[in-house]
Design an enzyme around this catalytic site. Structure first.
Site, mmCIF file in Angstrom:
data_model
loop_
_atom_site.group_PDB
_atom_site.id
_atom_site.type_symbol
_atom_site.label_atom_id
_atom_site.label_comp_id
_atom_site.label_asym_id
_atom_site.label_seq_id
_atom_site.Cartn_x
_atom_site.Cartn_y
_atom_site.Cartn_z
ATOM 1 N N GLN A 15 0.798 -1.232 0.000
ATOM 2 C CA GLN A 15 0.000 0.000 0.000
ATOM 3 C C GLN A 15 0.827 1.277 0.000
ATOM 4 O O GLN A 15 0.562 2.191 -0.767
ATOM 5 C CB GLN A 15 -0.697 0.041 1.344
ATOM 6 C CG GLN A 15 -1.965 -0.567 1.566
ATOM 7 C CD GLN A 15 -2.630 0.347 2.552
ATOM 8 O OE1 GLN A 15 -3.366 1.224 2.106
ATOM 9 N NE2 GLN A 15 -2.321 0.202 3.817
ATOM 10 N N ASP A 42 10.300 -6.608 -3.578
ATOM 11 C CA ASP A 42 9.241 -7.256 -2.783
ATOM 12 C C ASP A 42 9.543 -8.751 -2.753
ATOM 13 O O ASP A 42 10.581 -9.176 -3.271
ATOM 14 C CB ASP A 42 7.831 -6.917 -3.315
ATOM 15 C CG ASP A 42 6.811 -6.856 -2.170
ATOM 16 O OD1 ASP A 42 6.584 -7.899 -1.526
ATOM 17 O OD2 ASP A 42 6.255 -5.769 -1.901
ATOM 18 N N ASP A 159 4.053 11.206 12.365
ATOM 19 C CA ASP A 159 3.513 11.625 13.664
ATOM 20 C C ASP A 159 3.695 13.134 13.851
ATOM 21 O O ASP A 159 2.812 13.834 14.351
ATOM 22 C CB ASP A 159 4.215 10.855 14.785
ATOM 23 C CG ASP A 159 4.203 9.363 14.515
ATOM 24 O OD1 ASP A 159 3.125 8.764 14.598
ATOM 25 O OD2 ASP A 159 5.261 8.810 14.172
ATOM 26 N N HIS A 187 7.917 5.254 17.475
ATOM 27 C CA HIS A 187 6.751 5.361 16.591
ATOM 28 C C HIS A 187 5.736 4.313 17.048
ATOM 29 O O HIS A 187 5.585 3.260 16.459
ATOM 30 C CB HIS A 187 7.143 5.138 15.126
ATOM 31 C CG HIS A 187 5.939 4.993 14.241
ATOM 32 N ND1 HIS A 187 5.095 6.037 13.970
ATOM 33 C CD2 HIS A 187 5.412 3.918 13.603
ATOM 34 C CE1 HIS A 187 4.103 5.612 13.201
ATOM 35 N NE2 HIS A 187 4.268 4.330 12.970
ATOM 36 N N SER A 242 -2.666 3.820 7.264
ATOM 37 C CA SER A 242 -2.282 5.062 6.571
ATOM 38 C C SER A 242 -1.309 4.751 5.454
ATOM 39 O O SER A 242 -0.316 4.073 5.676
ATOM 40 C CB SER A 242 -1.552 6.015 7.519
ATOM 41 O OG SER A 242 -1.947 5.827 8.836
HETATM 42 P P1 NAI Z 1 1.559 -3.718 3.062
HETATM 43 O O1 NAI Z 1 1.354 -5.014 3.743
HETATM 44 O O2 NAI Z 1 0.537 -3.181 2.115
HETATM 45 O O3 NAI Z 1 2.955 -3.766 2.258
HETATM 46 C C1 NAI Z 1 4.102 -4.348 2.775
HETATM 47 C C2 NAI Z 1 4.841 -4.985 1.622
HETATM 48 O O4 NAI Z 1 6.069 -5.500 2.112
HETATM 49 C C3 NAI Z 1 4.085 -6.154 0.979
HETATM 50 O O5 NAI Z 1 4.006 -5.967 -0.431
HETATM 51 C C4 NAI Z 1 4.951 -7.358 1.341
HETATM 52 O O6 NAI Z 1 4.932 -8.374 0.334
HETATM 53 C C5 NAI Z 1 6.324 -6.698 1.436
HETATM 54 N N1 NAI Z 1 7.327 -7.488 2.153
HETATM 55 C C6 NAI Z 1 7.159 -8.365 3.176
HETATM 56 N N2 NAI Z 1 8.336 -8.913 3.524
HETATM 57 C C7 NAI Z 1 9.265 -8.362 2.726
HETATM 58 C C8 NAI Z 1 10.653 -8.537 2.582
HETATM 59 N N3 NAI Z 1 11.313 -9.413 3.364
HETATM 60 N N4 NAI Z 1 11.306 -7.808 1.656
HETATM 61 C C9 NAI Z 1 10.644 -6.949 0.856
HETATM 62 N N5 NAI Z 1 9.323 -6.750 0.924
HETATM 63 C C10 NAI Z 1 8.636 -7.456 1.844
HETATM 64 O O7 NAI Z 1 1.850 -2.674 4.222
HETATM 65 P P2 NAI Z 1 1.858 -1.071 4.159
HETATM 66 O O8 NAI Z 1 0.516 -0.570 4.531
HETATM 67 O O9 NAI Z 1 2.460 -0.624 2.882
HETATM 68 O O10 NAI Z 1 2.818 -0.743 5.386
HETATM 69 C C11 NAI Z 1 4.178 -1.106 5.350
HETATM 70 C C12 NAI Z 1 4.804 -0.986 6.715
HETATM 71 O O11 NAI Z 1 4.856 0.367 7.119
HETATM 72 C C13 NAI Z 1 4.075 -1.730 7.834
HETATM 73 O O12 NAI Z 1 5.046 -2.342 8.661
HETATM 74 C C14 NAI Z 1 3.375 -0.625 8.579
HETATM 75 O O13 NAI Z 1 3.130 -0.980 9.916
HETATM 76 C C15 NAI Z 1 4.397 0.469 8.465
HETATM 77 N N6 NAI Z 1 3.916 1.838 8.678
HETATM 78 C C16 NAI Z 1 4.761 2.735 9.291
HETATM 79 C C17 NAI Z 1 4.425 4.048 9.471
HETATM 80 C C18 NAI Z 1 5.357 5.002 10.136
HETATM 81 O O14 NAI Z 1 4.968 6.153 10.327
HETATM 82 N N7 NAI Z 1 6.568 4.636 10.507
HETATM 83 C C19 NAI Z 1 3.106 4.540 9.023
HETATM 84 C C20 NAI Z 1 2.302 3.559 8.349
HETATM 85 C C21 NAI Z 1 2.703 2.242 8.199
#
Ligand code: NAI
Length: 331
Positions: A15, A42, A159, A187, A242
């Site tokens: 996402q 990915d 944040d 975070h 988000s």
């Molecule tokens: P998502 O699940 O849509 O995307 C994550 C992607 O990472 C997926 O396509 C998955 O296949 C891939 N992935 C998994 N293991 C992997 C690996 N070993 N190597 C490469 N790619 C891999 O999740 P989304 O919504 O995009 O969020 C991503 C991360 O960001 C989550 O951990 C979420 O909690 C975090 N996050 C952090 C924020 C911050 O402010 N620091 C804010 C919002 C989300």
């Protein structure tokens, strides 16, 4: 013309990746005169979706985009990158123990640390977005000892931006007129959004937020809780976490780091603690920082009252516990 900068996005089929890669290709991260080559990583189950994202990047005909590498091979993805935005990770699924999620992410960040250390460009800047962001960044740092620790950071800018947004809504002023909020710590919901030093530009000059919002009760309770819980509120509303705001904030983080923060303005970044403000060293902790010539520097000398002190310590304690948990997963 400038040489292209190679930017890695891991988890690029997810996402945040979907919102982030077009921003990078449009110059939102590095400037409208900076060509880029996108490296997208990915895992194999997401390879087809990743290829779809690559097709859309071609279809969008971005003038600044000089190449796309889409791969499931971490070495190929990391080779020659100047900037690495680590969004890939293992999400917490229903019924999973905290330790299980930690364990999965620790092993991902340990192996990606080596790939980056061996194959990224010298002086590569790293931003970890994937949760637990601070601790993933710490593991990456520990297992990439030849990458300078100042080059490894985590995202708390979302944040920070959320805090600016809440103040601007409360005062009914432009968000661009609010500055110098601080996110301290993790975070997570123990982060401390601090407005003690924040100001607003008004027609009558710069005013402290604490003068304009006389309601200390709101600032000390509801405001803090709203920022801390905002991620959960977005999930409740969207049934997804988000993404556009996370992607946009990741661009803000890298842009300010590379191009510098405006005079008189600081931002929040998760960085390796040097013990400033009596935060234990050896943690990746969010501090107020200014950036110049591609380097961040923790803002020094801010007063910390007792209310704030407790909150700085509470979030440090959580990070120490996360660190212990991460290390217990390694052994
Ligand atoms: P998502 O699940 O849509 O995307 C994550 C992607 O990472 C997926 O396509 C998955 O296949 C891939 N992935 C998994 N293991 C992997 C690996 N070993 N190597 C490469 N790619 C891999 O999740 P989304 O919504 O995009 O969020 C991503 C991360 O960001 C989550 O951990 C979420 O909690 C975090 N996050 C952090 C924020 C911050 O402010 N620091 C804010 C919002 C989300």
């Amino acid at each position: 013309a400038k040489d292209p900068v190679r930017v890695l996005v891991t988890g690029a089929a997810g996402q945040i990746g979907y919102a982030l890669v077009p921003m990078i290709a449009r110059g939102v991260m590095l400037g409208a005169d900076q060509p880029v080559i996108l490296h997208m990583l990915d895992i194999p189950p997401a390879a087809e979706a990743l290829n779809g994202v690559k097709m859309e990047l071609v279809d969008a005909a971005f003038p600044l985009l000089k190449g796309v590498v889409a791969t499931t091979d971490a070495v190929e993805a990391c080779t020659g990158v100047n900037i690495a935005v680590m969004v890939g990770g293992f999400p917490r699924k229903e019924g999973m123990e905290r330790k299980d999620v930690m364990s999965k992410n620790v092993s991902i960040y340990k192996s990606q640390a080596s790939a980056l250390e061996k194959h990224a460009a010298a002086n590569c800047k790293v931003l970890v977005v994937a949760n637990p962001a601070n601790t993933n960044a710490l593991i990456l740092k520990e297992f990439a000892p030849s990458i300078p620790e100042k080059n490894i950071t985590c995202l708390t800018r979302l944040d920070h931006n959320r805090a600016l947004g809440q103040i601007s809504e409360r005062l009914n002023v432009q968000v661009s007129d609010v500055k110098n909020v601080i996110i301290w710590g993790n975070h997570s919901s123990t982060q401390y959004p601090d407005v003690t030093h924040a100001t607003v530009s008004t027609p009558a000059g710069e005013k402290p937020v604490r003068e304009l919002i006389a309601d200390d009760q709101w600032l000390n309770t509801e405001f803090i809780a709203t920022v801390q819980q905002r991620g959960a509120a977005i999930i409740k509303a969207r049934k997804l976490s988000s993404a556009l705001s996370a992607a946009s904030s990741a661009c803000d983080h890298i842009r300010d780091w590379v191009l510098g923060t405006p005079e008189g303005t600081w931002v929040s970044m998760g960085v390796y603690s040097d013990g400033s403000y009596n935060v234990p060293s050896g943690l990746i902790y969010s501090f107020p920082v200014t950036c110049k010539n591609g380097e961040w520097c923790i803002v020094q000398g801010l007063s910390i009252d007792e209310f704030s002190r407790n909150k700085l310590d509470l979030t440090a304690k959580e990070l120490s516990e996360e660190k212990d948990l991460a290390y217990s997963c390694l052994s």
